[in-house]
Write a protein that holds these residues in place. Structure first.
Motif, short mmCIF file in Angstrom:
data_model
loop_
_atom_site.label_atom_id
_atom_site.label_comp_id
_atom_site.label_asym_id
_atom_site.label_seq_id
_atom_site.Cartn_x
_atom_site.Cartn_y
_atom_site.Cartn_z
N GLU A 189 10.49 22.40 -2.02
CA GLU A 189 10.37 23.87 -1.98
C GLU A 189 11.76 24.52 -2.06
O GLU A 189 11.98 25.48 -2.79
CB GLU A 189 9.70 24.31 -0.67
CG GLU A 189 8.18 24.30 -0.73
CD GLU A 189 7.57 24.63 0.62
OE1 GLU A 189 8.26 24.52 1.65
OE2 GLU A 189 6.38 24.99 0.62
N GLU A 190 12.68 23.94 -1.33
CA GLU A 190 14.06 24.45 -1.30
C GLU A 190 14.68 24.34 -2.69
O GLU A 190 15.33 25.29 -3.16
CB GLU A 190 14.85 23.61 -0.28
CG GLU A 190 16.29 23.99 -0.07
CD GLU A 190 16.47 25.40 0.49
OE1 GLU A 190 15.56 25.87 1.20
OE2 GLU A 190 17.50 26.03 0.18
N PHE A 234 1.10 22.45 -10.00
CA PHE A 234 2.18 23.44 -10.15
C PHE A 234 1.81 24.43 -11.25
O PHE A 234 1.28 24.04 -12.30
CB PHE A 234 3.49 22.75 -10.52
CG PHE A 234 4.08 21.95 -9.39
CD1 PHE A 234 4.85 22.58 -8.41
CD2 PHE A 234 3.87 20.58 -9.30
CE1 PHE A 234 5.40 21.84 -7.37
CE2 PHE A 234 4.42 19.85 -8.26
CZ PHE A 234 5.19 20.48 -7.29
N LEU A 242 13.15 24.29 -5.53
CA LEU A 242 12.46 25.09 -6.54
C LEU A 242 12.53 26.60 -6.26
O LEU A 242 11.95 27.40 -6.99
CB LEU A 242 10.98 24.67 -6.60
CG LEU A 242 10.65 23.29 -7.20
CD1 LEU A 242 9.18 22.96 -6.98
CD2 LEU A 242 10.99 23.23 -8.68
N LYS A 243 13.26 26.97 -5.21
CA LYS A 243 13.18 28.37 -4.76
C LYS A 243 13.70 29.38 -5.80
O LYS A 243 13.27 30.53 -5.83
CB LYS A 243 13.87 28.55 -3.42
CG LYS A 243 15.37 28.40 -3.46
CD LYS A 243 15.98 28.65 -2.10
CE LYS A 243 17.49 28.56 -2.28
NZ LYS A 243 18.22 28.53 -1.05
N ASP A 258 4.70 28.43 -8.76
CA ASP A 258 3.76 28.49 -7.66
C ASP A 258 3.06 27.14 -7.56
O ASP A 258 3.06 26.38 -8.55
CB ASP A 258 2.73 29.60 -7.93
CG ASP A 258 2.08 30.06 -6.64
OD1 ASP A 258 2.40 29.44 -5.58
OD2 ASP A 258 1.27 30.98 -6.69
N TYR A 259 2.50 26.82 -6.48
CA TYR A 259 1.81 25.53 -6.39
C TYR A 259 0.67 25.56 -5.40
O TYR A 259 0.61 26.45 -4.55
CB TYR A 259 2.80 24.41 -6.02
CG TYR A 259 3.38 24.51 -4.65
CD1 TYR A 259 2.70 24.01 -3.54
CD2 TYR A 259 4.63 25.12 -4.45
CE1 TYR A 259 3.23 24.11 -2.28
CE2 TYR A 259 5.17 25.23 -3.20
CZ TYR A 259 4.47 24.71 -2.10
OH TYR A 259 5.00 24.82 -0.84
N LEU A 318 8.00 17.79 1.28
CA LEU A 318 7.63 18.99 0.52
C LEU A 318 8.65 20.11 0.76
O LEU A 318 9.00 20.85 -0.17
CB LEU A 318 6.22 19.43 0.95
CG LEU A 318 5.59 20.53 0.13
CD1 LEU A 318 5.43 20.11 -1.32
CD2 LEU A 318 4.24 20.93 0.70
N GLU A 319 9.20 20.18 1.97
CA GLU A 319 10.17 21.24 2.31
C GLU A 319 11.40 21.14 1.41
O GLU A 319 11.93 22.16 0.93
CB GLU A 319 10.62 21.13 3.78
CG GLU A 319 9.54 21.39 4.79
CD GLU A 319 8.64 20.19 5.02
OE1 GLU A 319 8.97 19.08 4.56
OE2 GLU A 319 7.56 20.39 5.62
#
Lengths: 156, 648
Positions: free
Chosen positions: B171-172, B195, B174-175, B180-181, B167-168
């Motif tokens: 997240e990176e 999402f 999609l930054k 939002d999710y 997931l990290e």
């Protein structure tokens, strides 16, 4: 080279090849029978006969092997470990008819039995007729067994 | 002994009396109805074959439903045991019970069972659907809001995914996008995420998410929350399972009446047959012309039946020239069981000899020497007697085994087979058997296999000789004297001359042997052309010489199978000895187990082999000298008994 171990190779060949033949021979119709039983479990009895028929060759080989062991004195404790090579070869040669014919006929018999299993699924009353066809194939294993038996018996 | 005398009859049956008369005729089980439509009569009266096949539509409809009911209850009522696996066991039923069941038949009951089965099928399908649905929503059951509610948020697109990666990392990636999710579930394999993407960034989002091997999830029911759907699945499944259980209980209760449905099955099958049999006959709109055969002794029974009907005429007729009557075997009590073996090969033609009595002379002997163990013989007799009342369908086979068992005691005594030739090895307490065994023993198959071979080949000579005599007798019976002289008699003379010539050393007999050979060559086959006659005679001579040799050698299987039985029994005893001495306390107990199982197995496998190989000797070797077969079996029009047997 010791004759005794050549004779023992004969014992092994008789039991081994016929055993291989029978296990392959039983395996092929057994797979077909399993397929039939998945839909018609009531056909077990009829397919069972066809599945076990090719197992007999294994017994021919086993009995020939046992007879050789008897002749070699293995059950009476009078084994001649210093047997001449030529005598050992005699045992090995005597094992060949039952071994080879047993191996080949069991596999061919299994093909007849497999067709029989398919027939038993459609016409159960005709099963015994296929059994007769299958027995025809076994004749040659029997002749091989008789030949081997007489050859072993003729050894001194 | 031989074939039963049959009389041909024609019945003219009027439509008004059809059902009643045919029912009574069927109950009598005496009249074999022939197929008149394949007879030359059809050429004379082509109009007597209707365009449409007669069917009992109502009967067939009920029969199909009952057939279905039988299939439904079969898994609940399989109480046939091990024997039922090998033989089609029928349910024995008294005539009174049969009548009561038929009288109380209620078609609505059958319909109801079928409806239950339909409902059960439907419920199982529904259950599977709900199971799949429940499994799908189980992961998302934490979501309490329906998807449509989430989609109401302005400028936002809702997408649901299952992702495999970290997931990290996602997240990176999609930054830089306004996304939002919310994590709905997380397990070792996947993470379920909802999402919320700002409109206008879908393309960038899709590109990134596709790189992560994410699996898009589509909730078909977007109006309700996954939690709600999951709960609904659970409650629905409970309802369905309870209904299934209720119906299953009802079916289980009905399955106790399985016997009733089997009777009804056979009853309706018999009813359908009453109409179907008319499709063999010639007919007009109101009259049926039935041809058939009846045992001569039973003529008066049929006459009596017909006399009670005004709409039925009976005429005794002579068969047409080209007509072949069916065949009914008639043998004495000792030979009768072997009729099943004749039937297995082929029924004799009407003018042919019935081989059954001859099979009965040899079968038990050959089978016995294939088995060669007196105790196996005793066991076979005991088992067969035990099964006789339980297996009326296999009665004839069991009597064959009893006769074979008796002969096996004799064969076993002659060859020293009493649970093998070495029972004392397994149990020293039985060492007293050695004296008894040796007293009765003629030869030990393992020490004198040649004697056994000679005996087996002797059996071959005996049976093939008998085959030749039967063939000769048949030719003489048919008046073909020259054929008998030029074939079987010549062969006999040849063997007698050559036999005496060689054994006694008298040359003249050897020369005399050429005379029958010449007769076979010149006259065994007759034709208008001498060249053809000699050529075919030569072929017969060659085939005869090779054939005799091959056929007689085939009997060596008796010795082979006898040795296998003896050898296997001996091996079991040796194994028992090894096991007995291997372990101090448990050894003797294990030895007894090995002894029982080993000999049971040996008895089973050798009985099977002995039976089928003896059968083969009859069919392939013995029959080839005098028997062809190909007759039609006399099968009187009677009640069908697929599942039941009426006990008289």
């Amino acid at each position: 080279m010791n004759g005794f171990w050549i004779a023992m190779a004969g014992v092994g060949v008789a039991a081994l090849l016929t055993g291989i033949g029978s296990s392959i021979g039983v395996g092929i119709p057994a797979r077909a029978a399993a397929g039939v039983l998945s839909e018609q479990p009531e056909r077990f009895g009829r397919t069972f006969i066809l599945v076990v028929l090719p197992s007999t060759q294994g017994f021919y080989g086993f009995i020939a092997a046992m007879f050789m062991m008897m002749k070699l004195g293995m059950f009476s404790g009078s084994v001649n470990f210093d047997m001449e090579v030529l005598e050992g070869i005699r045992y090995l040669m005597a094992a060949l008819p039952v071994a080879i014919l047993g191996l080949v006929s069991a596999i061919h018999q299994s093909l007849v039995c497999t067709s029989g299993v398919e027939l038993a699924a459609k016409q159960p009353e005709a099963t015994m007729r296929v059994v007769i066809f299958a027995v025809m194939v076994e004749t040659y294993a029997i002749l091989g067994f008789v030949t081997s038996f007489l050859m072993i018996n003729a050894i001194g | 002994m031989g074939l039963t005398k049959l009389q041909k009859a024609t019945l003219i049956l009027y439509e008004d009396e059809r059902e009643k008369f045919l029912k009574e005729l069927q109950d009598l089980e005496m009249f074999h109805i022939t197929d008149s439509r394949s007879s030359p009569l059809v050429d004379e009266y082509p109009d007597l074959i209707p365009d449409k096949k007669l069917t009992d539509k109502e009967g067939e409809e009920i029969f199909n439903k009952i057939g279905r009911v039988v299939e439904i209850f079969k898994p609940h009522s399989n109480n046939k045991g091990i024997l039922g696996q090998f033989i089609d066991l029928k349910t024995g039923i008294s005539p009174e019970r049969y009548k009561t069941i038929v009288k109380n038949f209620d078609p609505d009951e059958i319909m109801e069972i079928c409806k239950w089965d339909d409902r059960l099928y439907h419920l199982h399908n529904q259950l599977t659907e709900f199971e799949e649905k429940k499994e799908f929503y189980e992961e998302w059951k934490k979501m309490k809001t329906p998807i449509v509610k989430l989609e109401e948020v302005k400028n936002v697109i809702v997408k649901i995914y299952k992702i495999k990666g970290k997931l990290e990392d996602l997240e990176e990636a999609l930054k830089d996008i306004p996304v939002d999710y919310s994590i709905v579930f997380k397990n070792t394999a996947k993470i379920g995420i909802v999402f919320f993407i700002y409109k206008g960034f879908e393309k960038e989002f899709n590109e990134i998410i596709s790189e992560y091997g994410a699996e898009s999830v589509d909730f078909r029911d977007r109006e309700r929350s996954p939690k709600e759907i999951f709960s609904e699945c659970r409650s629905k499944m409970k309802e369905i399972e309870s209904e299934i259980s209720g119906i299953s209980k009802k079916l289980l209760k009905k399955s106790s009446e399985f016997e009733k449905y089997l009777v009804l099955y056979d009853y309706f099958l018999s009813r359908i047959k009453r109409t179907e049999v008319l499709n063999k006959t010639l007919m007009t709109k109101n009259v049926f012309f039935i041809e058939g055969w009846i045992v001569e002794n039973s003529k008066d029974v049929l006459e009596k039946l017909v006399s009670s009907y005004r709409g039925v005429d009976l005429t005794w007729v002579k068969p047409r020239k080209d007509e072949r009557p069916p065949v009914k075997l008639e043998n004495n009590k000792l030979s009768e069981p072997y009729e099943v073996l004749t039937g297995l090969y082929a029924y004799p033609k009407p003018n042919e000899v019935d081989p059954t009595p001859y099979i009965s002379l040899f079968f038990a002997f050959f089978f016995a020497f294939c088995l060669t163990d007196a105790v196996y013989g005793i066991a076979l007799i005991a088992i067969s007697f035990f099964l006789l009342p339980k297996l009326p369908e296999g009665r004839k086979y069991l009597w064959i085994f009893i006769a074979g068992g008796i002969m096996t005691i004799f064969a076993g005594s002659l060859t020293g087979g009493w649970l093998g030739n070495n029972l004392e090895v397994a149990f020293p307490a039985f060492s007293g058997i050695v004296k008894f065994r040796n007293k009765l023993m003629l030869f030990d198959p393992f020490k004198n296999p040649l004697n056994f071979l000679k005996l087996s080949l002797g059996f071959g000579v005996l049976q093939i000789g008998a085959g030749l005599i039967i063939a000769m007798k048949e030719r003489i019976r048919k008046g073909n004297y020259l054929d008998a002289i030029a074939n079987e008699i010549s062969w006999f003379l040849f063997f007698i001359f050559v036999g005496i010539g060689y054994t006694k050393g008298i040359k003249i007999f050897i020369y005399l042997g050429f005379l029958p050979i010449l007769t076979i060559l010149l006259f065994s086959w007759r034709s208008n052309s001498w060249i053809k006659q000699i050529a075919k005679g030569g072929f017969r001579l060659f085939r005869g010489l090779i054939g005799f040799l091959g056929d007689i050698l085939s009997y060596s299987r008796i010795m082979a199978l006898g040795l296998v039985t003896a050898g296997l029994a001996m091996s079991v005893n040796i194994l028992v000895m090894i096991v007995r001495d291997l372990f101090p306390v448990i050894g003797p107990i294990l030895a007894v187990l090995v002894f029982i199982l080993g000999h049971t197995f040996s008895l089973a496998i050798n009985t099977l082999s002995g039976f089928v190989h003896t059968m083969r000797l009859q069919f392939a070797e013995f029959f080839s000298y005098f028997y062809e077969g190909g007759g039609e079996k006399f099968e009187p029009f009677g009640l069908e008994n697929r599942y039941t047997r009426i006990e008289t």
